[in-house]
Scaffold this motif. Structure first.
Motif, PDB file in Angstrom:
ATOM      1  N   GLY A   2       3.679   1.850  13.320  1.00 32.74           N
ATOM      2  CA  GLY A   2       4.705   3.077  13.488  1.00 32.74           C
ATOM      3  C   GLY A   2       4.430   4.414  12.775  1.00 32.74           C
ATOM      4  O   GLY A   2       4.676   5.641  12.912  1.00 32.74           O
ATOM      5  N   LEU A   3       3.808   4.075  11.478  1.00 33.41           N
ATOM      6  CA  LEU A   3       3.471   5.353  10.495  1.00 33.41           C
ATOM      7  C   LEU A   3       1.930   5.872  10.937  1.00 33.41           C
ATOM      8  O   LEU A   3       1.586   6.682  10.093  1.00 33.41           O
ATOM      9  N   GLY A   4       1.221   5.335  11.935  1.00 33.43           N
ATOM     10  CA  GLY A   4       0.134   5.757  12.320  1.00 33.43           C
ATOM     11  C   GLY A   4      -1.028   5.157  11.553  1.00 33.43           C
ATOM     12  O   GLY A   4      -2.202   5.901  11.758  1.00 33.43           O
ATOM     13  N   VAL A   5      -1.040   4.202  10.884  1.00 34.37           N
ATOM     14  CA  VAL A   5      -2.087   3.704  10.138  1.00 34.37           C
ATOM     15  C   VAL A   5      -2.895   2.517  11.046  1.00 34.37           C
ATOM     16  O   VAL A   5      -2.031   1.698  11.685  1.00 34.37           O
ATOM     17  N   ARG A   6      -3.977   2.101  10.757  1.00 29.80           N
ATOM     18  CA  ARG A   6      -4.786   0.947  11.346  1.00 29.80           C
ATOM     19  C   ARG A   6      -4.297  -0.297  10.624  1.00 29.80           C
ATOM     20  O   ARG A   6      -4.179  -0.300   9.313  1.00 29.80           O
ATOM     21  N   VAL A   7      -4.211  -1.397  11.429  1.00 31.11           N
ATOM     22  CA  VAL A   7      -3.350  -2.430  10.955  1.00 31.11           C
ATOM     23  C   VAL A   7      -4.440  -3.678  11.334  1.00 31.11           C
ATOM     24  O   VAL A   7      -4.770  -3.755  12.606  1.00 31.11           O
ATOM     25  N   ILE A   8      -4.868  -4.512  10.553  1.00 30.65           N
ATOM     26  CA  ILE A   8      -5.569  -5.630  10.894  1.00 30.65           C
ATOM     27  C   ILE A   8      -5.026  -6.860  10.269  1.00 30.65           C
ATOM     28  O   ILE A   8      -4.379  -6.820   9.451  1.00 30.65           O
ATOM     29  N   GLU A   9      -5.273  -8.161  10.961  1.00 29.00           N
ATOM     30  CA  GLU A   9      -4.760  -9.309  10.507  1.00 29.00           C
ATOM     31  C   GLU A   9      -5.906  -9.888   9.682  1.00 29.00           C
ATOM     32  O   GLU A   9      -7.108 -10.056   9.984  1.00 29.00           O
ATOM     33  N   SER A  10      -5.438 -10.702   8.815  1.00 30.80           N
ATOM     34  CA  SER A  10      -6.524 -11.622   7.825  1.00 30.80           C
ATOM     35  C   SER A  10      -5.609 -12.933   7.292  1.00 30.80           C
ATOM     36  O   SER A  10      -4.638 -12.872   7.488  1.00 30.80           O
ATOM     37  N   ALA A  11      -6.718 -13.862   6.960  1.00 27.63           N
ATOM     38  CA  ALA A  11      -6.038 -15.009   6.330  1.00 27.63           C
ATOM     39  C   ALA A  11      -5.374 -14.480   4.876  1.00 27.63           C
ATOM     40  O   ALA A  11      -5.750 -13.440   4.363  1.00 27.63           O
ATOM     41  N   PRO A  12      -4.361 -15.145   4.497  1.00 26.42           N
ATOM     42  CA  PRO A  12      -3.777 -14.493   3.212  1.00 26.42           C
ATOM     43  C   PRO A  12      -4.622 -14.951   2.184  1.00 26.42           C
ATOM     44  O   PRO A  12      -5.324 -15.623   2.213  1.00 26.42           O
ATOM     45  N   GLY A  13      -4.108 -13.985   1.167  1.00 25.12           N
ATOM     46  CA  GLY A  13      -4.846 -14.092  -0.054  1.00 25.12           C
ATOM     47  C   GLY A  13      -5.601 -12.554  -0.267  1.00 25.12           C
ATOM     48  O   GLY A  13      -6.358 -12.142   0.395  1.00 25.12           O
ATOM     49  N   ARG A  14      -5.095 -12.091  -1.556  1.00 27.79           N
ATOM     50  CA  ARG A  14      -5.611 -10.899  -1.739  1.00 27.79           C
ATOM     51  C   ARG A  14      -7.009 -10.221  -1.513  1.00 27.79           C
ATOM     52  O   ARG A  14      -7.530  -9.489  -0.976  1.00 27.79           O
ATOM     53  N   SER A  15      -7.944 -11.297  -2.403  1.00 29.36           N
ATOM     54  CA  SER A  15      -9.446 -11.045  -2.317  1.00 29.36           C
ATOM     55  C   SER A  15      -9.919 -11.035  -0.532  1.00 29.36           C
ATOM     56  O   SER A  15     -10.710 -10.266  -0.284  1.00 29.36           O
ATOM     57  N   ARG A  16      -9.281 -11.963   0.123  1.00 30.59           N
ATOM     58  CA  ARG A  16      -9.762 -12.044   1.488  1.00 30.59           C
ATOM     59  C   ARG A  16      -9.520 -11.028   2.265  1.00 30.59           C
ATOM     60  O   ARG A  16      -9.925 -10.401   3.157  1.00 30.59           O
ATOM     61  N   GLN A  17      -8.197 -10.539   2.009  1.00 24.49           N
ATOM     62  CA  GLN A  17      -7.474  -9.374   2.731  1.00 24.49           C
ATOM     63  C   GLN A  17      -8.444  -7.956   2.156  1.00 24.49           C
ATOM     64  O   GLN A  17      -8.613  -7.270   3.189  1.00 24.49           O
ATOM     65  N   LEU A  18      -8.543  -8.085   1.003  1.00 25.44           N
ATOM     66  CA  LEU A  18      -9.476  -6.615   0.704  1.00 25.44           C
ATOM     67  C   LEU A  18     -10.889  -6.768   1.244  1.00 25.44           C
ATOM     68  O   LEU A  18     -11.058  -5.540   1.634  1.00 25.44           O
ATOM     69  N   ASN A  19     -11.550  -7.830   1.122  1.00 24.78           N
ATOM     70  CA  ASN A  19     -12.609  -8.052   1.852  1.00 24.78           C
ATOM     71  C   ASN A  19     -12.885  -7.585   3.352  1.00 24.78           C
ATOM     72  O   ASN A  19     -13.659  -7.062   3.923  1.00 24.78           O
TER      73      ASN A  19
END
Length: 232
Positions: free
Chosen positions: A51-68
């Motif tokens: 809604g704020l106009g940014v791209r969203v993708i889904e990932s397995a949870p876990g910060r390192s996995r999400q960042l990569n």
């Protein structure tokens, strides 16, 4: 001359309340894209971000996995890894570009300000400043940034349940200087509120010591998670 594109990568998990403030700090930046990487939120985090106009993708949870995962789809020449409860300062984009342009600098981060009152938090900020400048060891809540080329050369964040920022910076220091930009991000005080300033500081030091001693990062992560649970 076209400025290098900056990709801001924000990992999220149930951050619908904090994300609007974080994204509100971005207008005015030049040549910037935002990638929100959601790790399976149960609230409206993804909907708020879209809604704020940014791209969203889904990932397995876990910060390192999400960042990569975010870095994989990012198209920027420079990458900025930002926590969902951390607001960037005005002019952060220029500060990033100037910092990375310094001779010998391979990465950078911002100074840390904590959004909360009290002398204890000011002492935390002071300690973070000393650690960041003298030891060149900023943490993820300071907004770590580097070129996409350097990030790929390192192989991204290590697949760890936590301490991924600590390990990335350790590897970066072997390649050159990790510099601190002259402006500060503003991060939420919720972590210090939950455990208390002293317990949070001690827990962080125990985590670092345990990791450096070779203890299983998964066991350390479970201990840290249990520490934050409310007592019966």
């Amino acid at each position: 001359m076209t400025l290098p594109l900056i990709s801001i990568i924000i990992p999220t998990l149930n951050e619908a309340r904090n994300l609007p403030q974080t994204l509100a700090s971005l207008p005015g930046a030049t040549n910037v894209e935002v990638v929100v990487v959601d790790g399976g939120s149960g609230d409206q985090t993804a909907a708020v971000a879209r809604g704020l106009g940014v791209r969203v993708i889904e990932s397995a949870p876990g910060r390192s996995r999400q960042l990569n995962a975010g870095a994989t789809v990012a198209t920027g020449d420079m990458l900025l890894f930002l926590h969902a409860d951390t607001r960037l300062p005005a002019g952060f984009d220029g500060a990033m570009r100037r910092t990375l342009a310094q001779p010998g600098v391979v990465a950078g981060a911002f100074r840390l300000a904590i959004d909360g009152p009290g002398r204890g938090l000011r002492w935390v900020e002071w300690g973070v400043s000393l650690r960041s400048r003298w030891l060149q060891m900023p943490y993820g809540d300071q907004g770590i940034f580097l070129t996409a080329e350097t990030f790929r050369a390192l192989g991204g964040f290590p697949d760890l349940p936590m301490m991924e920022d600590f390990e990335l910076v350790r590897r970066l220091r072997k390649r050159g200087k990790v510099a601190i930009a002259p402006t500060a991000v503003m991060t939420s005080d919720r972590r210090w509120q939950r455990l208390g300033i002293l317990r949070t500081t001690l827990a962080n030091q125990v985590m670092i010591a345990g990791y450096l001693l070779g203890l299983d990062p998964h066991k350390l992560a479970r201990w840290y998670k249990d520490l934050g649970k409310p007592r019966q």
